[in-house]
Scaffold this motif. Structure first.
Motif, PDB file in Angstrom:
ATOM      1  N   VAL A  61       0.855  -1.177   0.000  1.00  0.00           N
ATOM      2  CA  VAL A  61       0.000   0.000   0.000  1.00  0.00           C
ATOM      3  C   VAL A  61       0.890   1.225   0.000  1.00  0.00           C
ATOM      4  N   THR A  62       0.630   2.143  -0.913  1.00  0.00           N
ATOM      5  CA  THR A  62       1.388   3.382  -0.980  1.00  0.00           C
ATOM      6  C   THR A  62       0.431   4.532  -1.265  1.00  0.00           C
ATOM      7  N   ASN A  63       0.897   5.760  -1.143  1.00  0.00           N
ATOM      8  CA  ASN A  63       0.027   6.924  -1.304  1.00  0.00           C
ATOM      9  C   ASN A  63      -0.326   7.236  -2.744  1.00  0.00           C
ATOM     10  N   SER A  64       0.490   6.843  -3.677  1.00  0.00           N
ATOM     11  CA  SER A  64       0.346   7.305  -5.052  1.00  0.00           C
ATOM     12  C   SER A  64       0.076   6.169  -6.022  1.00  0.00           C
ATOM     13  N   ILE A  65      -0.951   6.324  -6.839  1.00  0.00           N
ATOM     14  CA  ILE A  65      -1.234   5.330  -7.870  1.00  0.00           C
ATOM     15  C   ILE A  65      -0.103   5.322  -8.903  1.00  0.00           C
ATOM     16  N   SER A 110      -1.390  -8.027  -8.906  1.00  0.00           N
ATOM     17  CA  SER A 110      -2.673  -7.369  -9.106  1.00  0.00           C
ATOM     18  C   SER A 110      -2.560  -5.913  -8.665  1.00  0.00           C
ATOM     19  N   LEU A 111      -3.097  -5.006  -9.460  1.00  0.00           N
ATOM     20  CA  LEU A 111      -3.145  -3.590  -9.102  1.00  0.00           C
ATOM     21  C   LEU A 111      -4.609  -3.211  -8.951  1.00  0.00           C
ATOM     22  N   MET A 112      -5.029  -2.913  -7.723  1.00  0.00           N
ATOM     23  CA  MET A 112      -6.425  -2.583  -7.469  1.00  0.00           C
ATOM     24  C   MET A 112      -6.618  -1.078  -7.551  1.00  0.00           C
ATOM     25  N   THR A 113      -7.513  -0.657  -8.434  1.00  0.00           N
ATOM     26  CA  THR A 113      -7.878   0.747  -8.579  1.00  0.00           C
ATOM     27  C   THR A 113      -9.382   0.875  -8.364  1.00  0.00           C
ATOM     28  N   SER A 114      -9.867   2.108  -8.365  1.00  0.00           N
ATOM     29  CA  SER A 114     -11.315   2.290  -8.186  1.00  0.00           C
ATOM     30  C   SER A 114     -12.084   1.728  -9.378  1.00  0.00           C
ATOM     31  N   SER A 115     -11.486   1.739 -10.551  1.00  0.00           N
ATOM     32  CA  SER A 115     -12.201   1.263 -11.738  1.00  0.00           C
ATOM     33  C   SER A 115     -12.210  -0.258 -11.883  1.00  0.00           C
ATOM     34  N   ASN A 116     -11.306  -0.966 -11.215  1.00  0.00           N
ATOM     35  CA  ASN A 116     -11.265  -2.425 -11.384  1.00  0.00           C
ATOM     36  C   ASN A 116     -11.451  -3.183 -10.072  1.00  0.00           C
ATOM     37  N   ARG A 136       3.035   5.717  -8.280  1.00  0.00           N
ATOM     38  CA  ARG A 136       4.112   4.898  -7.718  1.00  0.00           C
ATOM     39  C   ARG A 136       3.807   3.417  -7.916  1.00  0.00           C
ATOM     40  N   LEU A 137       2.538   3.034  -7.756  1.00  0.00           N
ATOM     41  CA  LEU A 137       2.163   1.639  -7.974  1.00  0.00           C
ATOM     42  C   LEU A 137       2.358   1.259  -9.434  1.00  0.00           C
ATOM     43  N   GLU A 138       1.984   2.159 -10.327  1.00  0.00           N
ATOM     44  CA  GLU A 138       2.211   1.880 -11.752  1.00  0.00           C
ATOM     45  C   GLU A 138       3.701   1.716 -12.022  1.00  0.00           C
ATOM     46  N   ASP A 139       4.527   2.484 -11.321  1.00  0.00           N
ATOM     47  CA  ASP A 139       5.975   2.339 -11.473  1.00  0.00           C
ATOM     48  C   ASP A 139       6.436   0.950 -11.054  1.00  0.00           C
ATOM     49  N   PHE A 140       5.749   0.356 -10.077  1.00  0.00           N
ATOM     50  CA  PHE A 140       6.111  -0.998  -9.660  1.00  0.00           C
ATOM     51  C   PHE A 140       5.759  -2.009 -10.745  1.00  0.00           C
ATOM     52  N   ARG A 141       4.814  -1.662 -11.608  1.00  0.00           N
ATOM     53  CA  ARG A 141       4.415  -2.581 -12.671  1.00  0.00           C
ATOM     54  C   ARG A 141       5.190  -2.317 -13.961  1.00  0.00           C
ATOM     55  N   TYR A 142       5.374  -1.062 -14.300  1.00  0.00           N
ATOM     56  CA  TYR A 142       6.053  -0.710 -15.546  1.00  0.00           C
ATOM     57  C   TYR A 142       7.061   0.392 -15.292  1.00  0.00           C
ATOM     58  N   GLN A 143       8.181   0.307 -15.946  1.00  0.00           N
ATOM     59  CA  GLN A 143       9.174   1.371 -15.905  1.00  0.00           C
ATOM     60  C   GLN A 143       9.277   1.948 -17.306  1.00  0.00           C
ATOM     61  N   ASP A 144       9.155   3.255 -17.429  1.00  0.00           N
ATOM     62  CA  ASP A 144       9.205   3.909 -18.731  1.00  0.00           C
ATOM     63  C   ASP A 144      10.312   4.955 -18.761  1.00  0.00           C
ATOM     64  N   LEU A 187      -1.144  -4.697  -5.186  1.00  0.00           N
ATOM     65  CA  LEU A 187      -0.716  -3.311  -5.077  1.00  0.00           C
ATOM     66  C   LEU A 187      -1.965  -2.447  -4.993  1.00  0.00           C
ATOM     67  N   MET A 188      -1.991  -1.503  -4.044  1.00  0.00           N
ATOM     68  CA  MET A 188      -3.122  -0.582  -3.947  1.00  0.00           C
ATOM     69  C   MET A 188      -2.689   0.694  -3.244  1.00  0.00           C
ATOM     70  N   THR A 189      -3.487   1.745  -3.442  1.00  0.00           N
ATOM     71  CA  THR A 189      -3.195   3.000  -2.759  1.00  0.00           C
ATOM     72  C   THR A 189      -3.771   2.951  -1.350  1.00  0.00           C
ATOM     73  N   SER A 190      -3.268   3.835  -0.495  1.00  0.00           N
ATOM     74  CA  SER A 190      -3.793   3.894   0.873  1.00  0.00           C
ATOM     75  C   SER A 190      -5.263   4.310   0.858  1.00  0.00           C
ATOM     76  N   GLN A 191      -5.667   5.174  -0.084  1.00  0.00           N
ATOM     77  CA  GLN A 191      -7.067   5.566  -0.188  1.00  0.00           C
ATOM     78  C   GLN A 191      -7.941   4.349  -0.498  1.00  0.00           C
ATOM     79  N   ARG A 192      -7.501   3.502  -1.414  1.00  0.00           N
ATOM     80  CA  ARG A 192      -8.243   2.280  -1.775  1.00  0.00           C
ATOM     81  C   ARG A 192      -8.275   1.327  -0.586  1.00  0.00           C
ATOM     82  N   TYR A 193      -7.179   1.192   0.122  1.00  0.00           N
ATOM     83  CA  TYR A 193      -7.129   0.280   1.254  1.00  0.00           C
ATOM     84  C   TYR A 193      -8.165   0.659   2.315  1.00  0.00           C
ATOM     85  N   PHE A 194      -8.237   1.931   2.646  1.00  0.00           N
ATOM     86  CA  PHE A 194      -9.152   2.359   3.705  1.00  0.00           C
ATOM     87  C   PHE A 194     -10.605   2.324   3.281  1.00  0.00           C
ATOM     88  N   LYS A 195     -10.873   2.174   1.985  1.00  0.00           N
ATOM     89  CA  LYS A 195     -12.264   2.046   1.515  1.00  0.00           C
ATOM     90  C   LYS A 195     -12.716   0.588   1.467  1.00  0.00           C
TER      91      LYS A 195
END
Length: 143
Positions: free
Chosen positions: A78-82, A112-118, A84-92, A133-141
């Motif tokens: 769990v991290t604050n920024s989506i 798995s990357l959990m977002t509000s849309s999926n 940052r999570l995308e960075d864990f999945r892809y590096q550009d 992988l998820m944001t802290s906002q997603r975790y608390f919801k």
């Protein structure tokens, strides 16, 4: 802390970023991280704070690689920024880490990357993926 895990972590980091030369403070943070992870028990959240420059993102990427090699371990990160999570999945771009990106592409079925849309589909799919992988906002919801 298991010394083997520590040296494995350093090895993975050096393969990911061969030009990175860790200072003692960063190495101490890596040891602290492994100690917290090793002692984690039950349904507790382990918060691992660290100031800028301690290579927290690099550490997590290396740790994800190690987890992917072991079918009996998993993690919820769990991290604050989506972003940052995308960075864990892809590096550009200029910061691209071919080793990590290749590893992710080979193991998309394990991360798995959990977002509000999926959320609905990922909650089901995550049962079969040891790394979430998820944001802290997603975790608390979550219920």
């Amino acid at each position: 802390m298991n010394e083997t895990d520590y040296y494995k972590l350093l090895e993975v980091v050096s393969k990911m970023m061969p030009d990175l030369h860790l200072i003692d403070l960063q190495k101490e943070f890596f040891q602290y991280f492994l100690k917290v992870v090793e002692n984690a028990k039950g349904n507790r959240i382990e918060v691992i704070p660290g100031r800028c420059g301690l290579c927290k993102s690099t550490l997590l990427k290396a740790w994800i690689q190690i987890l992917l090699e072991n079918p009996y371990k998993g993690a919820i990160i769990v991290t604050n920024s989506i972003d940052r999570l995308e960075d864990f999945r892809y590096q550009d771009g200029e910061n691209r880490s071919d080793v990590f990106e290749e590893l992710y592409v080979r193991n998309m079925n394990k991360i798995s990357l959990m977002t509000s849309s999926n959320r609905n589909t990922e909650e089901i799919a995550q049962k079969y993926k040891p790394i979430l992988l998820m944001t802290s906002q997603r975790y608390f919801k979550l219920d």
